[in-house]
Design a protein around this motif. Structure first.
Motif, mmCIF file in Angstrom:
data_model
loop_
_atom_site.group_PDB
_atom_site.id
_atom_site.type_symbol
_atom_site.label_atom_id
_atom_site.label_comp_id
_atom_site.label_asym_id
_atom_site.label_seq_id
_atom_site.Cartn_x
_atom_site.Cartn_y
_atom_site.Cartn_z
ATOM 1 N N CYS A 77 0.817 -1.130 -0.009
ATOM 2 C CA CYS A 77 -0.088 -0.031 -0.070
ATOM 3 C C CYS A 77 0.899 1.292 -0.060
ATOM 4 O O CYS A 77 1.943 1.335 0.819
ATOM 5 N N CYS B 156 0.510 3.191 3.633
ATOM 6 C CA CYS B 156 0.958 2.400 5.129
ATOM 7 C C CYS B 156 1.944 1.884 4.788
ATOM 8 O O CYS B 156 2.654 1.336 5.653
ATOM 9 N N HIS C 88 -5.397 0.202 0.714
ATOM 10 C CA HIS C 88 -6.330 -0.305 1.737
ATOM 11 C C HIS C 88 -7.440 0.959 1.861
ATOM 12 O O HIS C 88 -7.361 2.094 1.924
ATOM 13 N N CYS D 118 -6.658 3.635 4.221
ATOM 14 C CA CYS D 118 -6.006 4.207 3.962
ATOM 15 C C CYS D 118 -6.211 5.355 2.909
ATOM 16 O O CYS D 118 -5.298 6.279 2.791
HETATM 17 ZN ZN ZN Z 1 -2.622 1.092 3.705
#
Ligand code: ZN
Ligand code: ZN
Length: 240
Positions: free
Chosen positions: A43, A46, A56, A59
């Motif tokens: 990702c 993150c 995500h 996120c």
């Molecule tokens: Zn993430």
């Protein structure tokens, strides 16, 4: 017959493999076998593992892209090819080849670019542009657009020249690209409600891509709908 035509074509327009010199194509069959595809994604927000480049849900925000993809690992054959394409002349065809391979790969992991999507290249700074006289991201963007039958919209501009990201560590990279891009307001209408594919050649920490996507996201309500950050290669070795 096909083989004969191909042999004839090679005699008239010889293409040499940029890596081993074989009289075949800009990347010959054997060298193509050495290409490493990105098989696991993390990702971009993150840095945790994620599925096929999907950021995500936790996120994502109003300023982030939705999916972040790179086709090749920036090493070996690909590294040599991209360095050649950037600094040597007359080998833009190489990008064509790489875009074909990249798109094949993206399709295999479910990337669909609809007819109403638009492609936005990461702009290059004036100084770099002067030195190289072309913007590699724009060339790649044009090839993508042609492949999917969609439009390239130069909706981003670069406000200042910055030191090359490859010379900096992660923290410096983030700072380096802060406020560097701006979205061009006159394209707001064109972007509204569309899927946007932001294109670059190599991504490392993703700082450049995130900064660019953020500016496009800020262009008014409901604009754009879905944002992809796509690059040909992912340089995991240079991540500091
Ligand atoms: Zn993430
Ligand atoms: Zn070769």
């Amino acid at each position: 017959m096909e083989n004969l035509l191909r042999a004839l074509e090679l005699c008239v327009f010889p293409k040499h493999c940029l890596l081993c010199g074989a009289n075949e194509n800009y990347i010959c069959h054997a060298c193509e076998g050495g290409i490493r595809y990105v098989l696991t994604y993390s990702c971009v927000i993150c840095k945790g593992p994620c599925f096929d480049g999907f950021i995500h849900t936790n996120c994502t925000s109003a300023q982030t892209p939705n999916r972040f993809l790179a086709a090749f690992e920036y090493k070996g054959v690909i590294k040599e090819a991209l360095i050649s394409a950037k600094y040597k002349k007359k080998i833009f065809d190489l990008y064509g080849l790489l875009v074909d391979l990249a798109c094949e790969y993206f399709e295999s992991i479910g990337l669909e670019i609809g007819a109403d999507a638009i492609i936005v290249p990461i702009p290059s700074g004036k100084r770099k542009y002067k030195k190289r006289t072309f913007n590699h991201a724009l060339i790649i963007a044009n090839l993508f657009a042609k492949k999917y039958g969609v439009k390239v919209v130069p909706a981003l501009i670069k406000l200042k020249d910055t030191p090359s990201q490859s010379l900096l560590n992660r923290k410096e990279r983030k700072r380096n690209v802060k406020g560097v891009f701006a979205a061009v307001p006159r394209f707001a209408q064109e972007i509204k409600g569309k899927d946007i594919v932001v294109i670059d050649d190599i991504v490392t920490t993703g700082a450049t891509m995130l900064s660019a996507c953020k500016e496009l996201r800020k262009l008014g309500k409901n604009a754009p709908r879905y944002v992809y950050g796509i690059s040909l290669a992912y340089d995991s070795l240079n991540r500091k």
